[in-house]
Design a protein around this motif. Structure first.
Motif, mmCIF file in Angstrom:
data_model
loop_
_atom_site.group_PDB
_atom_site.id
_atom_site.type_symbol
_atom_site.label_atom_id
_atom_site.label_comp_id
_atom_site.label_asym_id
_atom_site.label_seq_id
_atom_site.Cartn_x
_atom_site.Cartn_y
_atom_site.Cartn_z
ATOM 1 N N VAL A 260 0.823 -1.212 0.000
ATOM 2 C CA VAL A 260 0.000 0.000 0.000
ATOM 3 C C VAL A 260 0.857 1.263 0.000
ATOM 4 C CG1 VAL A 260 -1.872 -1.206 1.177
ATOM 5 C CG2 VAL A 260 -0.197 0.049 2.525
ATOM 6 N N VAL A 261 2.136 1.155 0.359
ATOM 7 C CA VAL A 261 3.030 2.316 0.356
ATOM 8 C C VAL A 261 3.498 2.614 -1.064
ATOM 9 C CG1 VAL A 261 5.187 3.275 1.215
ATOM 10 C CG2 VAL A 261 3.752 1.883 2.723
ATOM 11 N N GLU A 262 3.967 1.572 -1.756
ATOM 12 C CA GLU A 262 4.482 1.753 -3.110
ATOM 13 C C GLU A 262 3.397 1.659 -4.168
ATOM 14 O OE1 GLU A 262 7.564 -1.096 -3.663
ATOM 15 O OE2 GLU A 262 8.911 -0.184 -2.194
ATOM 16 N N GLY A 263 2.227 1.113 -3.783
ATOM 17 C CA GLY A 263 1.154 0.971 -4.751
ATOM 18 C C GLY A 263 1.394 -0.119 -5.769
ATOM 19 N N THR A 264 2.188 -1.127 -5.404
ATOM 20 C CA THR A 264 2.506 -2.216 -6.322
ATOM 21 C C THR A 264 1.975 -3.526 -5.755
ATOM 22 O OG1 THR A 264 4.655 -2.570 -5.261
ATOM 23 C CG2 THR A 264 4.584 -1.080 -7.153
ATOM 24 N N SER A 265 1.763 -4.489 -6.625
ATOM 25 C CA SER A 265 1.321 -5.808 -6.177
ATOM 26 C C SER A 265 2.103 -6.881 -6.918
ATOM 27 C CB SER A 265 -0.180 -5.992 -6.403
ATOM 28 O OG SER A 265 -0.482 -6.019 -7.777
ATOM 29 N N ALA A 266 2.206 -8.040 -6.303
ATOM 30 C CA ALA A 266 2.929 -9.169 -6.882
ATOM 31 C C ALA A 266 2.132 -10.436 -6.651
ATOM 32 C CB ALA A 266 4.322 -9.303 -6.266
ATOM 33 N N SER A 267 2.185 -11.332 -7.615
ATOM 34 C CA SER A 267 1.450 -12.584 -7.525
ATOM 35 C C SER A 267 2.205 -13.592 -6.670
ATOM 36 C CB SER A 267 1.228 -13.165 -8.922
ATOM 37 O OG SER A 267 0.660 -14.464 -8.842
ATOM 38 N N LEU A 268 1.461 -14.376 -5.906
ATOM 39 C CA LEU A 268 2.052 -15.477 -5.144
ATOM 40 C C LEU A 268 2.366 -16.666 -6.042
ATOM 41 C CD1 LEU A 268 -0.246 -15.506 -1.973
ATOM 42 C CD2 LEU A 268 2.074 -14.603 -2.137
ATOM 43 N N GLN A 269 1.892 -16.622 -7.281
ATOM 44 C CA GLN A 269 2.081 -17.746 -8.214
ATOM 45 C C GLN A 269 1.516 -19.036 -7.616
ATOM 46 O OE1 GLN A 269 3.382 -17.238 -11.366
ATOM 47 N NE2 GLN A 269 3.460 -15.068 -10.815
ATOM 48 N N LEU A 270 0.303 -18.918 -7.088
ATOM 49 C CA LEU A 270 -0.317 -20.042 -6.388
ATOM 50 C C LEU A 270 -1.774 -20.117 -6.813
ATOM 51 C CD1 LEU A 270 0.502 -22.135 -4.173
ATOM 52 C CD2 LEU A 270 -0.502 -20.577 -2.510
ATOM 53 N N ASP A 271 -2.166 -21.222 -7.451
ATOM 54 C CA ASP A 271 -3.549 -21.387 -7.895
ATOM 55 C C ASP A 271 -4.463 -21.756 -6.741
ATOM 56 O OD1 ASP A 271 -2.877 -20.811 -10.490
ATOM 57 O OD2 ASP A 271 -2.702 -22.906 -11.112
ATOM 58 N N ASN A 272 -5.758 -21.478 -6.924
ATOM 59 C CA ASN A 272 -6.814 -21.889 -5.990
ATOM 60 C C ASN A 272 -6.649 -21.267 -4.608
ATOM 61 O OD1 ASN A 272 -7.748 -23.688 -8.054
ATOM 62 N ND2 ASN A 272 -6.197 -25.160 -7.412
ATOM 63 N N PHE A 273 -6.123 -20.057 -4.560
ATOM 64 C CA PHE A 273 -5.861 -19.374 -3.301
ATOM 65 C C PHE A 273 -7.066 -18.529 -2.920
ATOM 66 C CE2 PHE A 273 -4.394 -15.795 -0.789
ATOM 67 C CZ PHE A 273 -3.514 -16.369 0.114
ATOM 68 N N ALA A 274 -7.610 -18.754 -1.703
ATOM 69 C CA ALA A 274 -8.783 -17.994 -1.255
ATOM 70 C C ALA A 274 -8.781 -17.859 0.256
ATOM 71 C CB ALA A 274 -10.068 -18.683 -1.707
ATOM 72 N N TRP A 275 -9.375 -16.765 0.717
ATOM 73 C CA TRP A 275 -9.652 -16.495 2.124
ATOM 74 C C TRP A 275 -8.430 -16.656 3.031
ATOM 75 C CZ3 TRP A 275 -13.693 -13.804 3.292
ATOM 76 C CH2 TRP A 275 -14.833 -13.881 2.495
ATOM 77 N N PRO A 276 -7.395 -15.869 2.834
ATOM 78 C CA PRO A 276 -6.238 -15.949 3.745
ATOM 79 C C PRO A 276 -6.586 -15.438 5.132
ATOM 80 C CG PRO A 276 -6.043 -14.033 2.308
ATOM 81 C CD PRO A 276 -7.237 -14.803 1.819
ATOM 82 N N SER A 277 -6.027 -16.077 6.142
ATOM 83 C CA SER A 277 -6.144 -15.575 7.509
ATOM 84 C C SER A 277 -5.234 -14.359 7.653
ATOM 85 C CB SER A 277 -5.715 -16.662 8.497
ATOM 86 O OG SER A 277 -4.303 -16.874 8.403
ATOM 87 N N ARG A 278 -5.269 -13.725 8.807
ATOM 88 C CA ARG A 278 -4.290 -12.664 9.027
ATOM 89 C C ARG A 278 -2.894 -13.293 9.006
ATOM 90 N NH1 ARG A 278 -2.068 -12.332 14.091
ATOM 91 N NH2 ARG A 278 -2.990 -13.643 15.699
#
Length: 698
Positions: free
Chosen positions: A390-408
């Motif tokens: 959120v500081v740099e405004g950039t995002s990167a993929s985890l390169q992981l399929d079927n990823f949903a609902w991460p915990s903290r």
């Protein structure tokens, strides 16, 4: 230096032509094309500082939409490889400025197609003064990088590691980590049963999960209280979907109702960092507010709407408070094809949009540093995980399929998520069988197949699939042979619907860089695309006027038509409409939503209810076939395919199906030639809890 010339970086030999990096010991590591292009460009520009925009312009042709995420991922891949091979960070980051190499690249004397020397010693040769000065300058830069790392230390690289925690029947979903990081509470829906809450003691991995709730209702989206004893969750009654936010004491297993929640969606909630307020999303008020808060320290308190001042036209879905208490991250959904993350400053009330053009975000959680957000989203039919800075405004993929609902994210950078495997397929139900029929598959593939619509005129099926890597409109014959891709939008498409004469396919589409979707007409013979200007932000499921003069669509809870010749828009219903079909001039049938019955719109504009919600629960999973209307009917623990005779008014149940085989929001089409119903089949989605270690989360 050109992109074809090899060079040395410290003692590493880089061969761009072969996409390879060699060590003095003979180890060879391959790179993908884009990371290699980034490395080559940094070498070409050395010792200059290279901005992110320069890299995007030169490596991704200025495509900011693709390049922003891809560049972050490419830098991470390069660092990961170079640190393993050289035991040092050869790429220096200057915060908010860009990147430069930490050592000078040395051109190789080898020809382009030569192999590297077995024992390259470029740094041990007697060098000219100018080259020694270059190396001295490189050493100074390396010290500068070290100073930067002192102030902004980078975590030691770790390998991506996924550990499966559950492997049982049904779906284990929505993991939530306790404050002391010892317990994981989650929702577990076993086959043909409602979902209940369970907990895992992470210090005793061999110990089975403990069941916490025992009701016939669907309980999901648990959230730990700050005291480590209570859990908040949403509970929905089967079929009718009455939703309540509950509090559970994990010691006594006593639960109590705290508030009502939106029955049309999953319960999205979070607790303020001080533990005082429970915030949750709900229905949108007239002022645009769709966020509510409940004072947990006041037993008599009622939920209060939080005033909205920005982006109020978009409904809030998920939400997460930053650990430092400065921000609230929310996802706002413009429509089904467009949902993005916004950062709300809790002190100033200002809101900033962080993503562009995401779809169906499932899960939103913060890293302990309050600078990174982790989320899952649907991209081209596949669920993917992303880390958003959120500081740099950039995002990167985890390169992981079927990823949903991460915990903290835990203090050590680990995160728990559920691996959601749901790949819709197409199937059919014969209607001309003398005995009870079964559902037969039309597809069985790793690709997604959705939204079937059969044309009797064309003898062809239109559907949506990501078989090409993108969600596009496809055509096939009745047996799913002779498949042909009809669109190449590389965006998002929904609801293909043949015109009665078979000339057009109407569909809803959204391009990657746009927020609003479009109602499109595809002329199948020529491939020509035409946009119908309806003047609205989004469009629900489509159908055609009986004479193909107009397309019918849903918007904001009612039905409208748009004339394909003049683009004139007319509102058809005033008291609700989710989907309608008009087989003849005097016959217009429509549904208003889940459990709201089947209706007919009469020529004078009045409405007549044909079936009550207790009989007709479907929203869109129904279709007109001559004098019959086939529909899915959901009952507690059951799913029926039924037929309504529009002449006699009688309802006949045809076949009982497993409750999770088809979704009440599925799409159904009638094939009159073979007398069968074609479905969007929910191949029973499996979901297991998993633990993730990833370099992007360190």
């Amino acid at each position: 230096m050109t992109t074809q010339h090899s060079f040395y970086l410290a003692e590493l030999f880089v061969n761009p032509a072969e996409l390879s990096i060699h060590t003095p010991a003979g180890q060879v590591v391959s790179l993908q094309q884009k990371p290699m292009d980034v490395l080559v460009f940094l070498a070409q520009q050395y010792p200059a500082l290279v901005s992110r925009q320069q890299l995007i312009d030169n490596v991704w042709g200025g495509n900011v939409y693709v390049g922003e995420k891809a560049l972050t991922n490419a830098i991470w891949q390069l660092r990961n490889v170079l640190q393993q091979l050289a035991q040092m960070d050869l790429i220096c980051t200057v915060r908010k400025k860009g990147y430069r190499l930490a050592v000078a690249p040395v051109p190789s004397a080898l020809s382009d197609d030569a192999n590297p020397p077995k024992h390259p010693q470029p740094v041990k040769r007697v060098m000219p003064v100018t080259r020694r000065l270059l190396y001295l300058f490189a050493a100074i830069l390396l010290l500068a990088c070290g100073a930067l790392l002192f102030y902004y230390p980078a975590a030691a690289p770790v390998a991506t590691e996924v550990t499966v925690l559950t492997n049982g029947n049904g779906r284990a979903m929505f993991p939530s980590l306790s404050a002391d990081e010892r317990y994981l509470v989650f929702s577990w829906r076993k086959f043909e049963a409602a979902s209940d809450l369970y907990s895992l003691d992470l210090t005793e991995p061999d110990k089975p999960a403990r069941q916490l709730t025992f009701t016939p209702d669907d309980e999901s989206r648990p959230l730990w209280a700050k005291d480590g004893r209570h859990v908040y969750y949403s509970s929905k009654t089967a079929v009718y979907g009455e939703c309540n936010i509950m509090q559970l004491d994990t010691v006594t297993l006593h639960s109590q109702k705290l508030a009502n929640c939106n029955r049309h969606s999953t319960g999205y909630m979070d607790i303020t960092p001080d533990g005082r307020y429970l915030a949750f999303s709900g229905s949108m008020n007239t002022d645009g507010s769709s966020l509510y808060q409940l004072d947990l320290q006041n037993p008599e308190a009622k939920p209060q709407a939080v005033p909205c001042t920005q982006n109020c036209q978009y409904l809030i879905r998920d939400l997460a408070f930053s650990p430092d208490g400065r921000y609230l991250a929310v996802t706002r959904r413009a429509h089904r094809l467009s949902e993005d993350i916004y950062l709300h400053n809790l002190a100033s009330g200002e809101e900033q949009k962080l993503t562009q053009g995401e779809e169906d975000i499932l899960g939103l959680s913060w890293h302990p540093d309050s600078q990174r957000l982790l989320f899952g989203a649907l991209q081209h039919g596949k669920r993917q995980g992303f880390v958003l800075n959120v500081v740099e405004g950039t995002s990167a993929s985890l390169q992981l399929d079927n990823f949903a609902w991460p915990s903290r994210v835990a203090s050590n950078g680990e995160v728990y998520f559920h691996n959601s495997k749901s790949v819709p397929q197409l199937a059919y139900l014969p209607l001309n069988s003398a005995v009870s029929a079964a559902v037969f598959p039309l597809t069985a593939n790793e690709a997604r197949y959705e939204a079937p619509n059969y044309s009797k005129t064309r003898h062809a099926l239109a559907y949506v699939s990501n078989e090409s890597g993108y969600m596009e409109i496809w055509q096939a014959d009745a047996e799913m042979e002779n498949r042909r891709q009809l669109t190449q939008l590389h965006g998002m498409v929904k609801y293909p619907q043949w015109s009665n004469n078979g000339r057009y396919i109407a569909f809803v589409g959204r391009l990657p860089t746009e927020e609003e979707d479009k109602l499109m007409l595809l002329e199948v013979q020529t491939g020509k695309l035409t946009q119908l200007n309806t003047g609205v932000l989004w469009h629900g499921r489509l159908s055609w006027w009986f004479d193909d003069s107009a397309v019918i669509f849903a918007y904001d809870g009612n039905l409208f038509s748009v004339d394909i010749a003049t683009s004139a828009v007319e509102q058809l219903t005033l008291k609700g409409g989710a989907w309608g079909q008009m087989p003849a001039a005097e016959r217009f049938y429509f549904s208003k939503g889940r459990n709201r019955g089947l209706w007919q719109l009469l020529p004078d504009g009045t409405e007549q209810q044909l079936l009550p919600g207790s009989v007709f629960s479907s929203r869109t999973a129904w279709t007109v076939a001559g004098q019959s209307i086939y529909f899915l009917q959901q009952k507690p623990g059951q799913l029926l395919v039924s037929r309504y005779d529009t002449v006699s008014g009688k309802v006949e149940d045809l076949i009982l199906l497993p409750p999770d085989l088809l979704h009440p929001h599925s799409i159904m089409s009638y094939d009159a030639e073979q007398q069968r119903l074609i479905f969007e089949l929910s191949v029973h989605p499996s979901a297991d809890l998993q633990r993730l270690q990833h370099p992007l989360l360190q």
